[in-house]
Design an enzyme around this catalytic site. Sequence first.
Site: not given
Ligand code: NAD
Length: 556
Positions: A305, A271
């Site tokens: 999002c 997502e």
């Molecule tokens: P992010 O990608 O920075 O982090 C998300 C998660 O991934 C965190 O828990 C982080 O620690 C983890 N992570 C980071 N690197 C990783 C790796 N290499 N391997 C495994 N895990 C890893 O995102 P964010 O800043 O926390 O969230 C914002 C983003 O999320 C925005 O782009 C938003 O659109 C998206 N989002 C999407 C939805 C949806 O349902 N489509 C909902 C909410 C947020």
Amino acid sequence: MRGVSSQEAVRHPSKSVRIRKEMAVSPQALRAQSVAGQSFVDSVNPATGEVVARIPATPLTAIPAIFEAARAAQKTWAAQPLSARCTMLRSLRDAIFERRDDIAKIVTRETGKPRAEAILAEVLLALDTANFLARQAPRWLRPERVPHHNIALKAKSGWLEFEPHGVVAIISPWNFPFAIPMTELIPALVAGNAVLLKPSELTPATGALVGELIDRAGFPKGLVQILQGGGELGAAIIEAGPAKVFFTGSVTTGRRIAEACASKLIPSVLELGGKDAMIVLADADLDVASSAAVWGGFTNCGQACLSVERIYVEQPVAEKFVQLCVEKTKKLRTGSPKDTESDIGPMIRERQLEKVEQQLRDAEQRGARILTGGNRRPDLGANFIEPAVVTNVDHSMQLMREETFGPVLAIRSVASADEAVALANDSPFGLSASIWTSDARCGRALASRIRAGSVMINDVASYYGISEAPHGGPGWSGWGRTHSRLGLLEMVQVKYVDVDRLPRFAKPWWYGYSEDFAAAAGSMVEALFAPSWKRRLQAMVGRRGARGLIARRRRI
Ligand code: NAD
């Protein structure tokens, strides 16, 4: 969770984070600090920059034992009747209800969102998901009969059975730190999985609270484990081989996760981001549509999002619509999330503000006009920025192409609904969109032309709170679905089970081939698929007819 008593706060060397005096162990480390061998993930209040809690980090070395405990717990859990698992969902629902004020308080403190939003978009969603799935899961997960249409296979009966994957990983973001993991954890559990949840390192206190609620509800030990840490921990969890990964986050991380999963053939649901378009037709109720735009663009400080990020409004009503949006934006109260009268709180971190400012600068340089907002408000605390309305935008601008994830409404006037649809589809993202019109038929016709996982007519984003509605979209918005029956089905392996009703008969298609048998097989294909009924009937009879399929096989 370990709370921290209120003490004088000291400014940390980093400009926007302050650590309370009694906890300032190392000026260099911001998040994971080592105290007597224990590392911590800090919970920072984005409105003040203060560290308000320190949550023990999960060491990478603990991962094998965590998996082992989860696998053992999962086996026992999956063996429980579905009705017992549903009863546990109700206990979880009750535990959430009991702690609803704490949840809202911790989420507000850790994300900066107004309390009203924490209650409606986080607590309510989790409660409804637990309630909904406790009711629906028995129907959706029970074995499902598969009727066979092919006359040649009528002597068999088949079922679909829905089995848990095993130990699944949920890796979640900070923007809805309670609702997002909960709406994935609940279906994962009712389907019989164990869950390793890694909350965002920016919202560890909410993650810890999820763990407390799981304990309070009485789930078996080891079934749900909260792993606290950053990206390196997430990567290590995937490396250890969960049965499936449910990731919500940015496109950049999503790509990394897709690659890591692919190399180990681990299935995933991603997502990712959005760049949601709102199309306002000339016959729309402009007062309602402008209120929707302002709420849809600025709720959670635009860090959703499903935020409205691009608005395409038909030219005859564009001026009026923009004027309404500006007026309503100016009336919003930006301020401390502690104040229940605040409409808009801070952004999560300084770097998020910088991204918004960069997009606004780029847009202005390319001819956009910022009609209101876009200025920082350091007088209110850390990470505050005024919500902005921008016009004269085009698709050469970062503001119209990249996810903004901040409180900015970019509005463009269009000549027609066709142009609006073409522009809405001119994006690598495809999470959701909305259409505003007083003609519902026209709205539905346009909705079918929009490339998005969901399209709302005369509303924005709220489908996310409809437990029956699937969530997810194509392109850079990811793959797979959460929420709804489709989201529940992502939590299971589908197994087809077939029972033969004639167990004493060897099947006609088994070995013992001959020329006559091959001819009879050909006749059977004709009997089933020849274009005319006459040819089909002819194919049934005769020495090499389909009926001879059984007789012509040599017995082996
Ligand atoms: P992010 O990608 O920075 O982090 C998300 C998660 O991934 C965190 O828990 C982080 O620690 C983890 N992570 C980071 N690197 C990783 C790796 N290499 N391997 C495994 N895990 C890893 O995102 P964010 O800043 O926390 O969230 C914002 C983003 O999320 C925005 O782009 C938003 O659109 C998206 N989002 C999407 C939805 C949806 O349902 N489509 C909902 C909410 C947020």
